[in-house]
Design a protein around this motif. Structure first.
Motif, PDB file in Angstrom:
ATOM      1  N   PHE A  12       2.605   8.540  -3.346  1.00 20.87           N
ATOM      2  CA  PHE A  12       2.582   9.993  -3.484  1.00 20.87           C
ATOM      3  C   PHE A  12       1.195  10.596  -3.256  1.00 20.87           C
ATOM      4  N   LYS A  13       0.139   9.804  -3.352  1.00 17.90           N
ATOM      5  CA  LYS A  13      -1.175  10.292  -2.911  1.00 17.90           C
ATOM      6  C   LYS A  13      -1.154  10.498  -1.402  1.00 17.90           C
ATOM      7  N   ARG A  14      -0.484   9.614  -0.703  1.00 17.81           N
ATOM      8  CA  ARG A  14      -0.358   9.757   0.749  1.00 17.81           C
ATOM      9  C   ARG A  14       0.499  10.981   1.105  1.00 17.81           C
ATOM     10  N   VAL A  15       1.461  11.294   0.263  1.00 14.82           N
ATOM     11  CA  VAL A  15       2.374  12.412   0.517  1.00 14.82           C
ATOM     12  C   VAL A  15       1.752  13.749   0.103  1.00 14.82           C
ATOM     13  N   LYS A  40       7.948   7.736   5.401  1.00 10.96           N
ATOM     14  CA  LYS A  40       9.345   8.161   5.346  1.00 10.96           C
ATOM     15  C   LYS A  40       9.477   9.463   4.547  1.00 10.96           C
ATOM     16  N   LEU A  41       8.811   9.532   3.409  1.00  8.26           N
ATOM     17  CA  LEU A  41       8.846  10.743   2.582  1.00  8.26           C
ATOM     18  C   LEU A  41       8.219  11.935   3.300  1.00  8.26           C
ATOM     19  N   ASP A  62       0.799  -1.228   0.000  1.00  8.45           N
ATOM     20  CA  ASP A  62       0.000   0.000   0.000  1.00  8.45           C
ATOM     21  C   ASP A  62       0.832   1.278   0.000  1.00  8.45           C
ATOM     22  N   GLY A  63       2.139   1.161   0.115  1.00  8.99           N
ATOM     23  CA  GLY A  63       3.020   2.328   0.057  1.00  8.99           C
ATOM     24  C   GLY A  63       3.096   3.139   1.331  1.00  8.99           C
ATOM     25  N   LYS A  64       2.415   2.705   2.366  1.00  7.70           N
ATOM     26  CA  LYS A  64       2.324   3.494   3.595  1.00  7.70           C
ATOM     27  C   LYS A  64       3.690   3.729   4.248  1.00  7.70           C
ATOM     28  N   ALA A  65       4.511   2.710   4.347  1.00 10.54           N
ATOM     29  CA  ALA A  65       5.812   2.855   5.017  1.00 10.54           C
ATOM     30  C   ALA A  65       6.709   3.848   4.274  1.00 10.54           C
TER      31      ALA A  65
END
Length: 182
Positions: free
Chosen positions: A151-154, A81-82, A74-77
């Motif tokens: 990058f949606k999370r960021v 970090k970003l 899911d890219g969360k980790a």
């Protein structure tokens, strides 16, 4: 009879169901099996078959949608970090510089305040990374789904990603352009 119980196969079949319909997913799953016990060579051959199948049956736009859905996490980790760097930065340039000074699993290239390039120095795909052969670009579109989620999370929902190059297609790195819209 061969089973489709490998997580990569299950994700692909589910993605086909969502993007191309239940019948397409069933047909693919019956013809292209991959078990949990598959060795690295079998996984690589299956990945090549996936590319051939998708390219023979779908337009690139659909292929990208199907493969983006096949992301492994899911890219969360990575997003967390970003975000650590972004929240301390006064600009996208500073965010990129700070990230690159501290991290080695990936690197960023600054383009503009609305565009960066997200790069991996090696292929991280469990299905294909250990076989030193090239693959079709089709296989690497899954990294777009991963990058998009990160990058949606960021940056929020307003990102667009595109694959510039990948190691498995012969490049020295995997590079995904990330455009921050808005």
């Amino acid at each position: 009879m061969a089973r489709n119980d490998n997580p990569h196969a299950l994700r692909l079949i589910d993605s086909l169901r969502k993007k191309a319909g239940a019948e397409a997913a069933k047909k693919f799953g019956e013809a292209h099996t991959l078990s949990k016990s598959a060795d690295i060579k079998k996984k690589f051959e299956w990945a090549k078959d996936v590319c051939t199948y998708l390219e023979a049956h779908y337009e690139e736009e659909t292929i990208v949608k199907v493969r983006k859905e096949c992301r492994c996490n899911d890219g969360k980790a990575i997003a967390n970090k970003l975000l650590k760097y972004l929240n301390k930065a006064e600009s996208i340039q500073q965010f990129v510089d700070d990230f690159n000074q501290q991290e080695s699993f990936a690197f960023l290239e600054y383009q503009t305040e609305n565009k960066i390039v997200f790069c991996y120095p090696e292929c991280y795909c469990a299905c294909v990374k250990r076989v030193p052969e090239e693959l079709s670009r089709t296989w690497c579109y899954c990294t777009l789904g991963n990058a998009e989620e990160i990058f949606k999370r960021v940056f929020g929902e307003r990102v667009r990603v595109s694959l510039l190059e990948s190691i498995k297609t012969g490049a020295d790195r995997c590079a995904i352009e990330v455009e921050i819209e808005g």
